[in-house]
Design a protein around this motif. Structure first.
Motif, PDB file in Angstrom:
ATOM      1  N   SER A  76       0.769  -1.076  -0.072  1.00 55.28           N
ATOM      2  CA  SER A  76      -0.102  -0.035  -0.051  1.00 55.28           C
ATOM      3  C   SER A  76       0.859   1.340  -0.049  1.00 55.28           C
ATOM      4  N   ILE A  77       2.215   1.446   0.247  1.00 53.19           N
ATOM      5  CA  ILE A  77       2.784   2.466   0.545  1.00 53.19           C
ATOM      6  C   ILE A  77       3.573   2.340  -0.789  1.00 53.19           C
ATOM      7  N   ALA A  78       3.911   1.442  -1.215  1.00 54.47           N
ATOM      8  CA  ALA A  78       4.839   1.423  -2.467  1.00 54.47           C
ATOM      9  C   ALA A  78       3.538   2.059  -3.788  1.00 54.47           C
ATOM     10  N   LYS A  79       2.229   1.760  -3.503  1.00 56.90           N
ATOM     11  CA  LYS A  79       1.330   2.010  -4.497  1.00 56.90           C
ATOM     12  C   LYS A  79       1.152   3.561  -4.417  1.00 56.90           C
ATOM     13  N   ILE A  80       1.405   4.353  -3.106  1.00 55.96           N
ATOM     14  CA  ILE A  80       1.468   5.918  -2.989  1.00 55.96           C
ATOM     15  C   ILE A  80       2.569   6.317  -4.372  1.00 55.96           C
ATOM     16  N   LEU A  81       3.715   5.584  -4.358  1.00 53.75           N
ATOM     17  CA  LEU A  81       4.560   5.992  -5.097  1.00 53.75           C
ATOM     18  C   LEU A  81       4.655   5.479  -6.597  1.00 53.75           C
ATOM     19  N   ASN A  82       3.298   5.023  -6.867  1.00 54.52           N
ATOM     20  CA  ASN A  82       3.362   4.437  -8.288  1.00 54.52           C
ATOM     21  C   ASN A  82       4.127   3.098  -8.519  1.00 54.52           C
ATOM     22  N   GLY A  83       4.536   2.502  -7.264  1.00 50.89           N
ATOM     23  CA  GLY A  83       5.270   1.237  -7.631  1.00 50.89           C
ATOM     24  C   GLY A  83       4.647  -0.001  -7.044  1.00 50.89           C
ATOM     25  N   GLY A  84       5.409  -0.873  -6.760  1.00 47.47           N
ATOM     26  CA  GLY A  84       4.586  -2.072  -6.235  1.00 47.47           C
ATOM     27  C   GLY A  84       5.565  -2.978  -5.552  1.00 47.47           C
TER      28      GLY A  84
ATOM     29  N   SER B  51       9.338  12.408  -0.245  1.00 46.76           N
ATOM     30  CA  SER B  51       9.003  13.378   0.535  1.00 46.76           C
ATOM     31  C   SER B  51       7.381  13.093   0.870  1.00 46.76           C
ATOM     32  N   GLU B  52       6.634  12.578   0.429  1.00 46.41           N
ATOM     33  CA  GLU B  52       5.262  12.253   0.531  1.00 46.41           C
ATOM     34  C   GLU B  52       4.931  11.387   1.665  1.00 46.41           C
ATOM     35  N   LEU B  53       6.145  10.539   1.893  1.00 49.81           N
ATOM     36  CA  LEU B  53       5.983   9.612   3.168  1.00 49.81           C
ATOM     37  C   LEU B  53       6.625   9.896   4.604  1.00 49.81           C
TER      38      LEU B  53
ATOM     39  N   LEU C 289      10.897   3.620   6.153  1.00 51.23           N
ATOM     40  CA  LEU C 289      11.536   2.337   6.922  1.00 51.23           C
ATOM     41  C   LEU C 289      10.741   1.197   6.802  1.00 51.23           C
ATOM     42  N   GLU C 290       9.421   1.318   6.649  1.00 53.67           N
ATOM     43  CA  GLU C 290       8.683   0.048   6.267  1.00 53.67           C
ATOM     44  C   GLU C 290       8.804  -0.402   4.899  1.00 53.67           C
ATOM     45  N   LEU C 291       8.989   0.502   3.882  1.00 57.14           N
ATOM     46  CA  LEU C 291       9.468  -0.011   2.531  1.00 57.14           C
ATOM     47  C   LEU C 291      10.739  -0.708   2.443  1.00 57.14           C
ATOM     48  N   ALA C 292      11.646   0.004   3.339  1.00 57.81           N
ATOM     49  CA  ALA C 292      13.084  -0.715   3.402  1.00 57.81           C
ATOM     50  C   ALA C 292      13.004  -1.919   4.026  1.00 57.81           C
ATOM     51  N   ARG C 293      11.910  -2.597   4.532  1.00 55.34           N
ATOM     52  CA  ARG C 293      11.831  -3.688   5.495  1.00 55.34           C
ATOM     53  C   ARG C 293      12.097  -3.582   6.840  1.00 55.34           C
TER      54      ARG C 293
END
Length: 382
Positions: free
Chosen positions: A58-66, A87-89, A95-99
């Motif tokens: 869900s966080i990656a989706k904010i950045l148009n990722g997956g 900067s939107e996060l 940190l969650e994206l970086a596991r």
């Protein structure tokens, strides 16, 4: 005066019995107390597979990722555009994206990290585990030895001993003259090789897990002390069909060994040695299948972790990836069809779900519990 003295003696005896029965309570906290003190009342009560993966997605989706998902979803890597605006996060989301997985943690996790605690024992957890083991002991004709390997400070084994001694033996002795037969009290042993510098809080034998198995699985009957407390309930002829028959072809020990291992070292498998020594059952405590306890294939039988090399899986994903640098629906990588080692050795796995509400682990979060208690039994001992 004699009657008054007798009444006083009975009162003192009852008070002493109550103190003995609450001996565990003076050492271990209640689960509800831990939750209240650390603000965990609304945290997840069960292990929710994929909960953190979904949060990352869900966080990656904010950045148009997956996400790039490996190991059947057990491992997830954020796949976001190089020019994504972080900067939107929030810092927690980055940190969650970086596991890092700290966004949904709290003071309890910080305590565990600071004090190097992997499993925080509670009254209810130990009592439930002790009751499970006691039932197993009554279904076997001989003695039951509970062998904890990698016991660390020895607190779990000591708490189990206290439960059996204070809650079972004392009450049974008071009624021994009125009963026939026997309640079989398990003999609990804690062992650790102390390659980790851990402060002992109870009696622990300095033995590695292989040494402990050699000593307690190879010892002949009557070499280990144990207790039998009278009770007609567990000596009834009608109960014989539910007990473990002794197989004289295997060995000449008149006892069964139940191994307990809490948080087996990561990427090491001790379970093969348990099965080689034909223990009746081994109970693993900690993360399972895709976590940091043992080997996720050799120990747990997760087929997605069959190989240490993820090259083929990564190649499969890259071959099917779109050119727009975003993860799209890709056919799952098909792992080989292989039977898990514990099944090959004729053991049956069962998650002990009744213990889960009381199991507090280092990497628990508001999204999901991280640990489980899992039993592996020899098929002949069902």
């Amino acid at each position: 005066k004699q009657q008054q003295q007798q009444q006083q003696n009975n009162s003192n005896s009852n008070n002493q019995q109550e103190q003995n029965n609450n001996a565990n309570a003076t050492k271990l906290p209640k689960t509800s107390t831990i939750k209240r003190v650390f603000g965990m009342q609304k945290w997840a009560e069960v292990k929710k597979d994929g909960a953190r993966r979904k949060r990352m997605g869900s966080i990656a989706k904010i950045l148009n990722g997956g996400l790039i998902e490996l190991r059947g979803g057990g491992w997830s890597i954020a796949d976001i555009p190089e020019d994504a605006n972080l900067s939107e996060l929030s810092l927690g989301e980055i940190l969650e994206l970086a596991r890092g997985h700290v966004e949904t943690c709290g003071p309890f996790n910080a305590l565990c990290e600071e004090a190097d605690i992997f499993q925080l024992w509670t009254q209810e957890y130990v009592n439930s585990l002790a009751q499970y083991i006691l039932k197993r002991a009554q279904h076997y004709e001989g003695q039951t030895v509970v062998l904890e390997v990698g016991a660390g400070d020895g607190l779990l084994a000591e708490s189990l001993r206290e439960y059996f001694e204070n809650n079972i033996q004392s009450s049974a002795r008071n009624k021994a003259q009125k009963r026939q037969g026997g309640i079989r009290i398990p003999h609990v042993v804690a062992t650790d090789d102390y390659t980790w510098a851990i402060f002992r809080r109870a009696n622990v034998e300095r033995l590695g897990y292989e040494q402990a198995l050699n000593k307690y699985c190879g010892t002949k009957k009557n070499d280990i002390s144990g207790g039998v407390i009278s009770s007609s309930k567990h000596n009834d002829k009608n109960d014989q069909g539910n007990r473990q028959p002794r197989n004289d072809d295997d060995d000449d020990r008149d006892r069964q060994v139940i191994v307990i291992c809490s948080w087996m070292p990561m990427a090491e498998d001790w379970s093969a040695a348990f099965r080689k020594n034909q223990v009746e059952e081994y109970i693993l405590i900690g993360e399972c299948d895709d976590g940091q306890c043992g080997d996720n294939w050799e120990t747990w039988g997760n087929i997605h972790m069959f190989s240490d090399d993820v090259k083929d899986e990564l190649q499969h994903i890259m071959d099917n990836k779109n050119d727009d640098n975003s993860s799209s629906k890709i056919e799952p990588f098909q792992p080989p069809m292989v039977t898990p080692p514990y099944k090959n050795d004729q053991y049956i796995r069962k998650n002990l779900e009744t213990l889960l509400p009381f199991q507090l682990s280092r990497y628990d979060s508001s999204l999901s519990r991280s640990g489980r208690t899992v039993s592996f039994r020899r098929q002949s001992s069902r």
